[in-house]
Write an enzyme that holds these catalytic residues in place. Structure first.
Site, short mmCIF file in Angstrom:
data_model
loop_
_atom_site.label_atom_id
_atom_site.label_comp_id
_atom_site.label_asym_id
_atom_site.label_seq_id
_atom_site.Cartn_x
_atom_site.Cartn_y
_atom_site.Cartn_z
N CYS A 2 95.60 14.85 15.64
CA CYS A 2 95.30 14.01 14.67
C CYS A 2 94.84 14.66 13.40
CB CYS A 2 94.53 12.77 14.93
SG CYS A 2 94.93 11.91 16.54
N GLY A 28 100.21 13.89 12.81
CA GLY A 28 100.58 12.79 13.41
C GLY A 28 101.50 11.86 12.87
N ASN A 102 89.20 13.33 15.42
CA ASN A 102 90.45 14.16 16.06
C ASN A 102 89.80 14.91 17.15
OD1 ASN A 102 91.89 17.32 14.77
ND2 ASN A 102 92.74 15.95 16.24
N GLY A 103 90.63 14.92 18.39
CA GLY A 103 89.89 15.67 19.64
C GLY A 103 90.33 14.86 20.63
N CYS A 247 90.25 25.93 18.28
CA CYS A 247 91.79 26.11 18.93
C CYS A 247 92.64 26.90 18.47
CB CYS A 247 92.21 24.76 18.82
SG CYS A 247 93.97 24.66 19.32
N TYR A 253 100.73 26.94 15.86
CA TYR A 253 101.77 26.03 15.60
C TYR A 253 101.36 24.94 14.77
CZ TYR A 253 104.53 21.65 16.36
OH TYR A 253 105.26 20.64 16.23
N CYS A 393 96.43 21.42 27.53
CA CYS A 393 95.31 21.08 26.72
C CYS A 393 94.49 19.66 26.81
CB CYS A 393 95.64 21.01 25.42
SG CYS A 393 94.34 20.99 24.01
N CYS A 443 89.44 29.23 21.53
CA CYS A 443 89.79 28.64 22.79
C CYS A 443 91.41 29.12 22.93
CB CYS A 443 89.91 27.28 23.01
SG CYS A 443 90.59 26.52 24.50
N CYS A 446 95.17 27.14 26.97
CA CYS A 446 96.66 26.97 27.46
C CYS A 446 97.39 28.19 27.80
CB CYS A 446 97.34 26.21 26.41
SG CYS A 446 97.02 26.59 24.68
S1 SF4 Z 1 93.79 24.46 25.27
FE1 SF4 Z 1 95.43 25.53 24.09
S2 SF4 Z 1 96.03 23.69 22.66
FE2 SF4 Z 1 94.07 22.94 23.66
S3 SF4 Z 1 92.36 23.59 22.52
FE3 SF4 Z 1 92.57 25.31 23.91
S4 SF4 Z 1 94.02 26.72 22.53
FE4 SF4 Z 1 93.84 24.74 21.71
#
Ligand code: SF4
Length: 464
Positions: A2, A28, A102-103, A247, A253, A393, A443, A446
């Site tokens: 978002c 979004g 957003n989250g 993230c 992307y 995710c 993070c 994924c």
């Molecule tokens: S799991 Fe992937 S898409 Fe989700 S916050 Fe972590 S890096 Fe981002």
């Protein structure tokens, strides 16, 4: 997935919110909403669809005020449709309050059930409503915080609400006379502050400031709560986090290439992903072709690193809307052909390296490879500027379930066969990590399956 925007202290704030959220349209496309305060009341409009088409002149004229928040939604939690479109607006013990978020929260189901037992009723089926539902239900002030007297009444309730939720949030509360912005202690989603004369702005990405001629001021830090009212700006850090977890997919992307987030320019990080991919690659080729738009920036990095010319071998149709006419069996590739077309003169007889940002289900890549071959490419080498996506995710990006992730089902050679490429190569996880400053603060679950926050609720586990 978002986009959020907020502005404080400007005449016709709704117009700024309209353009600011328009600049975040890529975050979004399902719905858009704007809430505006004229210091006496808060008004709200929400519409399905794209900002420019969904919001009318009459909508904007019906919202007059000097403080506004706005949201574009791509659903990650809750049902699709306008019922979960934001901003949410609720009558609270502090008067009307609106919210954009957003989250994604990982304890939504259990916390909602707990509140329902206590008699709280919910209007929506989205986790974001918890931030409003929790207001007035308790207070929390850590000992380390020295509270400004101006905030003594309200902020302990905000801190309490934030202390009860777990997961990813960048959010903005709109009260009649103030904005309160917050970012979760892990810092999953971006949130930035800007300035435009006497106005203070918040946005998911810096591109929303550019469109308004505003200046980027600073990022809201992980774990920070920022209050903006007519007395000024006040900042608090009520929560400690064991680690940061910004993230990395925002760089791969999601964010626009011209944006600044997480202390870096998206363009620079994305380009270095392409460069690193080239460093890890030993293929000989005549031409580098990006999959537009998200493959363009890594392809520039790859092409420069390898000294192989970059050409637009795939042309994107920018007028793709929704078609309700289902293609026949013979026309089964029409959907991807509506989006891209191959550019025969730069492909015929060439060994082509085609670059995409990520490979999730593999179906689009398969069609692209076939399209390049039909247009005369002698060899097609698929290169992906991120590692294989091996986990969903839970923190706000709408990635598919494990069953739909091709890298969870097939090994790399079988994926190559499935998409029909002569070769397939991904950026390594170490390579991806080398493209950001302090990768330990990101993070990448994924790609690595190392999830920074454990999952608590079935609603999250159902995605596994
Ligand atoms: S799991 Fe992937 S898409 Fe989700 S916050 Fe972590 S890096 Fe981002």
């Amino acid at each position: 997935m978002c986009g959020i925007f907020g502005i404080f202290n400007v005449e016709h704030a709704q117009k700024y919110a309209f353009y600011g959220i328009y600049a975040l349209q890529h975050r979004g496309q399902e719905s858009v909403g704007i809430a505006v305060s004229d210091l006496a009341d808060i008004k709200l409009i929400k519409r399905s669809g794209l900002v420019l088409e969904a919001i009318s002149k009459e909508d904007i004229e019906s919202l007059e005020g000097s403080i506004a928040i706005a949201h574009v939604r791509y659903s990650t939690a809750g049902d699709l449709g306008l019922t979960n479109a934001q901003p949410f607006l609720k009558e609270t013990p502090f008067g009307k309050v609106a919210l954009v978020h957003n989250g994604n929260l990982v304890n939504y189901t259990s916390l909602k059930a707990e509140l329902e037992k206590e008699g709280v009723s919910f209007e929506h089926t989205s986790d974001s409503e918890l931030f409003l539902a929790l207001l007035g239900r308790g207070t929390y002030v850590p000992e380390s915080i020295s509270m400004n007297p101006l905030d003594e009444e309200l902020l302990p309730h905000i801190f309490y609400a934030l202390s009860r939720v777990k997961g990813a949030y960048s959010l903005i509360y709109l009260f009649k006379d103030k904005l309160i912005a917050a970012r979760d202690p892990y810092g999953f989603r971006p949130l930035l502050m800007g300035r435009l004369k006497d106005a203070v702005l918040f946005a998911s990405e810096s591109c929303a400031f550019d469109i308004l001629g505003a200046q980027f001021f600073r990022e809201v830090k992980p774990g920070e709560v920022v209050v903006v009212d007519f007395h000024g700006i006040r900042s608090y850090f009520p929560f400690k986090s064991p680690r940061k977890a910004m993230c990395i997919f925002e760089f791969v992307y999601f964010s626009k290439p011209e944006s600044y987030i997480f202390g870096d320019w998206v363009y620079n990080v994305r380009k270095s992903m392409g460069r690193q991919l080239a460093i890890e690659d030993d293929v000989d080729a005549d031409v580098v072709v990006p999959v537009p738009d998200s493959g363009i920036v890594p392809a520039i990095g790859y092409s420069q690193e390898k000294s192989i010319p970059l050409e637009l071998g795939l042309i994107r149709n920018h007028y793709v809307g929704r078609s309700f006419i289902e293609p026949t069996q013979e026309l089964r590739d029409v959907k991807v052909l509506m989006k891209f077309n191959a550019n025969r003169p730069v492909l015929e007889g060439k060994r082509v390296v085609v670059i995409d940002d990520s490979l999730v289900r593999g179906t689009t890549s398969k069609k692209i490879v076939s399209m390049l071959r039909k247009a005369g490419a002698k060899e097609v080498h698929m290169r992906i500027a991120s590692p294989p996506v091996i986990g969903p995710c839970y923190y706000g990006i709408d990635t598919p379930t494990r069953e739909e992730l091709i890298a969870c089902k097939l090994n790399q050679e079988d994926i190559r066969k499935f998409i029909g490429a002569d070769s397939l190569r991904y950026l390594s996880l170490e390579g991806l990590r080398s493209c950001v400053k302090n990768y330990q603060e990101f993070c990448d679950a994924c790609f690595s399956n190392v999830y920074p926050i454990p999952l608590e609720d079935e609603s999250c586990l159902s995605k596994t």
